[in-house]
Design an enzyme around this catalytic site. Structure first.
Site, PDB file in Angstrom:
ATOM      1  N   ARG A  25       0.809  -1.220   0.000  1.00 60.26           N
ATOM      2  CA  ARG A  25       0.000   0.000   0.000  1.00 60.26           C
ATOM      3  C   ARG A  25       0.846   1.275   0.000  1.00 60.26           C
ATOM      4  O   ARG A  25       0.392   2.339   0.357  1.00 60.26           O
ATOM      5  CB  ARG A  25      -0.952   0.000   1.204  1.00 60.26           C
ATOM      6  CG  ARG A  25      -1.914  -1.179   1.168  1.00 60.26           C
ATOM      7  CD  ARG A  25      -3.021  -1.053   2.162  1.00 60.26           C
ATOM      8  NE  ARG A  25      -3.765  -2.294   2.276  1.00 60.26           N
ATOM      9  CZ  ARG A  25      -4.731  -2.672   1.452  1.00 60.26           C
ATOM     10  NH1 ARG A  25      -5.098  -1.897   0.462  1.00 60.26           N
ATOM     11  NH2 ARG A  25      -5.350  -3.822   1.634  1.00 60.26           N
ATOM     12  N   HIS A  49       2.603 -11.434  -4.592  1.00 60.34           N
ATOM     13  CA  HIS A  49       1.412 -10.678  -4.994  1.00 60.34           C
ATOM     14  C   HIS A  49       1.786  -9.210  -5.156  1.00 60.34           C
ATOM     15  O   HIS A  49       2.471  -8.647  -4.310  1.00 60.34           O
ATOM     16  CB  HIS A  49       0.314 -10.827  -3.939  1.00 60.34           C
ATOM     17  CG  HIS A  49      -1.033 -10.396  -4.415  1.00 60.34           C
ATOM     18  ND1 HIS A  49      -1.335  -9.078  -4.674  1.00 60.34           N
ATOM     19  CD2 HIS A  49      -2.144 -11.102  -4.696  1.00 60.34           C
ATOM     20  CE1 HIS A  49      -2.596  -9.012  -5.086  1.00 60.34           C
ATOM     21  NE2 HIS A  49      -3.113 -10.215  -5.113  1.00 60.34           N
ATOM     22  N   TYR A 103      -1.414  -3.196  -4.420  1.00 64.78           N
ATOM     23  CA  TYR A 103      -2.804  -2.818  -4.724  1.00 64.78           C
ATOM     24  C   TYR A 103      -2.884  -1.445  -5.383  1.00 64.78           C
ATOM     25  O   TYR A 103      -3.896  -1.080  -5.947  1.00 64.78           O
ATOM     26  CB  TYR A 103      -3.629  -2.800  -3.438  1.00 64.78           C
ATOM     27  CG  TYR A 103      -3.765  -4.154  -2.810  1.00 64.78           C
ATOM     28  CD1 TYR A 103      -4.272  -5.232  -3.554  1.00 64.78           C
ATOM     29  CD2 TYR A 103      -3.387  -4.386  -1.502  1.00 64.78           C
ATOM     30  CE1 TYR A 103      -4.388  -6.488  -2.996  1.00 64.78           C
ATOM     31  CE2 TYR A 103      -3.501  -5.642  -0.931  1.00 64.78           C
ATOM     32  CZ  TYR A 103      -4.000  -6.685  -1.690  1.00 64.78           C
ATOM     33  OH  TYR A 103      -4.115  -7.931  -1.139  1.00 64.78           O
ATOM     34  N   HIS A 133      -2.989  -7.724 -10.158  1.00 62.79           N
ATOM     35  CA  HIS A 133      -4.328  -7.424 -10.673  1.00 62.79           C
ATOM     36  C   HIS A 133      -4.162  -6.610 -11.955  1.00 62.79           C
ATOM     37  O   HIS A 133      -3.445  -5.603 -11.947  1.00 62.79           O
ATOM     38  CB  HIS A 133      -5.121  -6.626  -9.643  1.00 62.79           C
ATOM     39  CG  HIS A 133      -5.374  -7.388  -8.377  1.00 62.79           C
ATOM     40  ND1 HIS A 133      -6.098  -6.877  -7.330  1.00 62.79           N
ATOM     41  CD2 HIS A 133      -4.988  -8.631  -7.983  1.00 62.79           C
ATOM     42  CE1 HIS A 133      -6.157  -7.776  -6.349  1.00 62.79           C
ATOM     43  NE2 HIS A 133      -5.482  -8.837  -6.729  1.00 62.79           N
ATOM     44  N   GLU A 192      -4.094 -11.930 -12.575  1.00 59.71           N
ATOM     45  CA  GLU A 192      -5.098 -12.591 -11.731  1.00 59.71           C
ATOM     46  C   GLU A 192      -6.491 -12.251 -12.252  1.00 59.71           C
ATOM     47  O   GLU A 192      -6.775 -11.094 -12.567  1.00 59.71           O
ATOM     48  CB  GLU A 192      -4.946 -12.122 -10.276  1.00 59.71           C
ATOM     49  CG  GLU A 192      -5.954 -12.784  -9.350  1.00 59.71           C
ATOM     50  CD  GLU A 192      -5.721 -12.475  -7.877  1.00 59.71           C
ATOM     51  OE1 GLU A 192      -4.703 -11.835  -7.534  1.00 59.71           O
ATOM     52  OE2 GLU A 192      -6.562 -12.893  -7.071  1.00 59.71           O
ATOM     53  N   ASP A 202      -8.254 -17.234  -9.408  1.00 54.23           N
ATOM     54  CA  ASP A 202      -8.699 -17.149  -8.028  1.00 54.23           C
ATOM     55  C   ASP A 202     -10.100 -17.755  -7.995  1.00 54.23           C
ATOM     56  O   ASP A 202     -11.002 -17.280  -8.700  1.00 54.23           O
ATOM     57  CB  ASP A 202      -8.707 -15.673  -7.586  1.00 54.23           C
ATOM     58  CG  ASP A 202      -9.064 -15.498  -6.111  1.00 54.23           C
ATOM     59  OD1 ASP A 202     -10.086 -16.063  -5.689  1.00 54.23           O
ATOM     60  OD2 ASP A 202      -8.340 -14.779  -5.399  1.00 54.23           O
ATOM     61  N   HIS A 250     -12.869 -15.283  -7.018  1.00 62.82           N
ATOM     62  CA  HIS A 250     -13.108 -14.292  -8.067  1.00 62.82           C
ATOM     63  C   HIS A 250     -13.857 -14.912  -9.247  1.00 62.82           C
ATOM     64  O   HIS A 250     -14.765 -14.289  -9.811  1.00 62.82           O
ATOM     65  CB  HIS A 250     -11.783 -13.699  -8.570  1.00 62.82           C
ATOM     66  CG  HIS A 250     -11.005 -12.976  -7.503  1.00 62.82           C
ATOM     67  ND1 HIS A 250      -9.787 -12.386  -7.744  1.00 62.82           N
ATOM     68  CD2 HIS A 250     -11.289 -12.746  -6.203  1.00 62.82           C
ATOM     69  CE1 HIS A 250      -9.349 -11.832  -6.616  1.00 62.82           C
ATOM     70  NE2 HIS A 250     -10.229 -12.041  -5.681  1.00 62.82           N
ATOM     71  N   HIS A 282      -5.373 -19.236  -6.769  1.00 60.36           N
ATOM     72  CA  HIS A 282      -5.655 -18.749  -5.421  1.00 60.36           C
ATOM     73  C   HIS A 282      -6.878 -19.526  -4.957  1.00 60.36           C
ATOM     74  O   HIS A 282      -7.895 -19.544  -5.653  1.00 60.36           O
ATOM     75  CB  HIS A 282      -5.980 -17.245  -5.428  1.00 60.36           C
ATOM     76  CG  HIS A 282      -4.769 -16.374  -5.586  1.00 60.36           C
ATOM     77  ND1 HIS A 282      -4.854 -15.010  -5.749  1.00 60.36           N
ATOM     78  CD2 HIS A 282      -3.446 -16.677  -5.586  1.00 60.36           C
ATOM     79  CE1 HIS A 282      -3.621 -14.512  -5.848  1.00 60.36           C
ATOM     80  NE2 HIS A 282      -2.760 -15.507  -5.759  1.00 60.36           N
ATOM     81  N   ASP A 319     -15.972  -9.403  -4.136  1.00 59.69           N
ATOM     82  CA  ASP A 319     -14.723 -10.073  -3.805  1.00 59.69           C
ATOM     83  C   ASP A 319     -14.625 -10.244  -2.289  1.00 59.69           C
ATOM     84  O   ASP A 319     -14.067  -9.411  -1.592  1.00 59.69           O
ATOM     85  CB  ASP A 319     -13.552  -9.217  -4.328  1.00 59.69           C
ATOM     86  CG  ASP A 319     -12.207  -9.856  -4.059  1.00 59.69           C
ATOM     87  OD1 ASP A 319     -12.165 -10.983  -3.553  1.00 59.69           O
ATOM     88  OD2 ASP A 319     -11.187  -9.210  -4.365  1.00 59.69           O
ATOM     89  N   HIS A 359     -13.558 -13.117   0.370  1.00 57.20           N
ATOM     90  CA  HIS A 359     -12.998 -14.457   0.575  1.00 57.20           C
ATOM     91  C   HIS A 359     -13.563 -15.111   1.840  1.00 57.20           C
ATOM     92  O   HIS A 359     -13.654 -14.474   2.883  1.00 57.20           O
ATOM     93  CB  HIS A 359     -11.480 -14.366   0.712  1.00 57.20           C
ATOM     94  CG  HIS A 359     -10.811 -13.840  -0.520  1.00 57.20           C
ATOM     95  ND1 HIS A 359      -9.448 -13.765  -0.651  1.00 57.20           N
ATOM     96  CD2 HIS A 359     -11.309 -13.384  -1.690  1.00 57.20           C
ATOM     97  CE1 HIS A 359      -9.145 -13.274  -1.836  1.00 57.20           C
ATOM     98  NE2 HIS A 359     -10.264 -13.020  -2.480  1.00 57.20           N
ATOM     99  N   GLU A 400      -5.901 -17.541   0.437  1.00 54.05           N
ATOM    100  CA  GLU A 400      -5.992 -16.140   0.874  1.00 54.05           C
ATOM    101  C   GLU A 400      -7.235 -15.999   1.755  1.00 54.05           C
ATOM    102  O   GLU A 400      -7.978 -15.032   1.643  1.00 54.05           O
ATOM    103  CB  GLU A 400      -6.114 -15.213  -0.341  1.00 54.05           C
ATOM    104  CG  GLU A 400      -4.927 -15.274  -1.270  1.00 54.05           C
ATOM    105  CD  GLU A 400      -5.144 -14.481  -2.546  1.00 54.05           C
ATOM    106  OE1 GLU A 400      -4.193 -13.867  -3.018  1.00 54.05           O
ATOM    107  OE2 GLU A 400      -6.286 -14.482  -3.054  1.00 54.05           O
TER     108      GLU A 400
HETATM  109 ZN   LIG Z   1      -5.093 -10.679  -5.683  1.00 50.65          ZN
HETATM  110 ZN   LIG Z   2      -6.504 -13.721  -5.121  1.00 49.53          ZN
END
Ligand SMILES: [Zn+2]
Ligand SMILES: [Zn+2]
Length: 495
Positions: free
Chosen positions: A170, A203, A206, A243, A278, A312, A315, A349, A362, A364, A394
């Protein structure tokens, strides 16, 4: 996941143990029937008595997972054994790590029990050769205090693969990769037999949106992205998951072309790391929630050996690709194979979904407790083309402690890894499977109800406003480049 990372304070990790496979020759289990695979993919150090038990063996959980909500007691026949090898205390997350380094701060002495719990792996790593299919399952672990710590953290939960953030996910800029952390990472991967080129799947940040149209912001995104790829190459990592991006207010084909152009540029600036797109849950401006999006990006990549896809499961399901029944799973994978192509599949994932099918949300969930359910994961674990790929959990691990504070319970991942491994070759029609399926469904019932309610409410609201406006064709105008798409606000892997 790590809320802070990128701090290269370089803990001297005093790892002394070797991973022991605790194996049992017990037979007759309905579900956990694992057989030695012909091909040895990953050799985990075994104690000598285990060698005679190479066939028909099963790794067993070694510790305190009894307390877990998701403990697959019936399915994996997990035993609590306190036989794990001794290990010196090590850092598990950012907070502990920070304390560990501040030598001036007097620390609260840990009790014997606390020390033991920290030192002991939550589960022993399953020897891949004992599985009918060579599925490398692990979790997205913390790299706080230096990327080398991720190896111990993967080992701690019994993972045969792992994901990690290579720097703060981040922040735009982070300190460079410390040479010591790099060397320790490589040494520890070698020592514990993690193939960094195959089973480590970092990964991406973001913040990075490779579809960014604004030149300045695009440059910032590219710099951050390239820096991660360079870190991969320094660490001997060949797969990098990220992503794809968001189109914002711009036409989709243009956004896709910008992503591809950035990737082509990054490929030229690096040697061999494969950039893994992804698939996404979101609709609207988010790129990558359809196989066609992924296909269209790949089509524009100059060097096709440098691009791949990570599916994923949460997803996919949220985006409208069903995995629940064997028929639906086959249909989804057939469509992936014909639209994208199986050779591009580089990783998975593994997440259940708190939100219902095709909800574009999204969220999880723990394995078996969401709308996907255990049957979907039985399909996944028995799909031979997924062999040898890194499979990364995840799933949420935050729990409320006795004092009301949120704590991470990594035993959840240890248990889920064993649960998933137990599905390989298992009979999904058996009583034991159905019992476990129901137990996990019951655990997630309340949450599924909550999110089903939210989705239903939203649908009704949309329907009402459409009727009011009487202009069903008109779409809501996009908010802009950094708009909160449903995906961005909920955030895959953001835990
Ligand atoms: Zn991801
Ligand atoms: Zn993922």
């Amino acid at each position: 996941m790590p809320r802070r990372s990128g701090r290269n304070t370089d803990t001297q990790v005093t790892e002394t143990n070797s991973t022991e496979a605790v194996v049992s020759p017990k037979k007759g289990r309905v579900l956990v029937k694992v057989e030695a695979a012909a091909e040895v993919v990953t050799k985990v150090e075994e104690p000598s008595p285990a060698k005679s038990l190479r066939k028909k063996v099963k790794a067993e959980i070694a510790s305190e997972s009894e307390s877990l909500d998701t403990a697959p007691k019936a399915l994996a026949d997990i035993k609590t054994k306190q036989k794990a090898p001794k290990r010196k205390a090590k850092t598990e997350d950012g907070d502990e790590d920070e304390d560990a380094h501040d030598k001036k701060t007097p620390k609260k002495r840990k009790t014997k029990g606390e020390k033991e719990a920290e030192a002991m792996p939550l589960a022993v790593r399953t020897v891949i050769a004992t599985l009918k299919h060579a599925m490398h399952i692990g979790a997205h672990v913390s790299g706080a205090g230096g990327v080398h710590n991720s190896v111990n953290n993967a080992l701690h939960v019994g993972g045969n693969a792992f994901a990690v953030f290579l720097k703060s996910q981040r922040k735009w800029s982070s300190p460079p990769l410390a040479a010591e952390a790099r060397d320790q990472f490589k040494a520890m991967c070698l020592e514990h037999k993690y193939d960094a080129a195959k089973h480590v799947l970092p990964h991406g940040s973001y913040l990075v949106n490779l579809a960014q149209a604004d030149p300045e912001k695009a440059e910032q995104a590219y710099t951050c992205f390239l820096d991660d790829l360079q870190r991969c190459e320094e660490l001997g990592i060949k797969l990098y998951n990220f992503h794809p991006g968001s189109a914002g207010a711009h036409p989709r084909p243009e956004a896709i072309a910008r992503i591809a152009a950035q990737l082509n540029k990054a490929h030229k600036a690096t040697k061999n790391v494969v950039t893994v797109l992804e698939n996404m849950a979101g609709s609207g401006n988010v790129i990558g929630s359809t196989w066609e999006d992924l296909r269209d990006i790949i089509a524009l990549i100059d060097d096709k050996s440098r691009v791949g896809v990570c599916i994923d499961t949460c997803h996919s399901f949220a985006a409208g690709y069903d995995l629940r029944s064997p028929e639906a799973f086959k249909q989804t994978m057939d469509s992936f194979a014909s639209i994208v192509g199986m050779p591009y599949l580089k990783a998975l994932h593994l997440n259940d979904s708190k939100a219902p099918f095709a909800s574009n949300r999204d969220l999880h969930a723990n394995i078996g407790t969401g709308f996907l359910g255990l049957r979907a994961f039985h399909n996944v674990m028995n799909f031979a083309p997924f062999q040898h790929l890194p499979m990364v959990l995840e799933t949420p691990i935050d729990k409320k402690g006795p004092d009301g504070k949120t704590v991470e319970d990594k035993g959840v991942w240890a248990t889920e890894i064993k649960l998933l491994e137990g599905l390989i070759g298992a009979d999904a029609e058996s009583e034991a499977f159905k019992k476990e399926e129901q137990r996990l469904l019951d655990l997630g019932a309340e949450e599924r109800k909550k999110f089903q309610g939210q989705v239903d409410k939203k649908k009704q609201k949309t329907l009402d406003s459409m009727l009011k406006k009487a202009s069903p064709k008109k779409k809501k105008a996009p908010k802009g480049e950094d708009a909160e798409d449903s995906d961005a606000s909920e955030g895959c892997c953001s835990h």
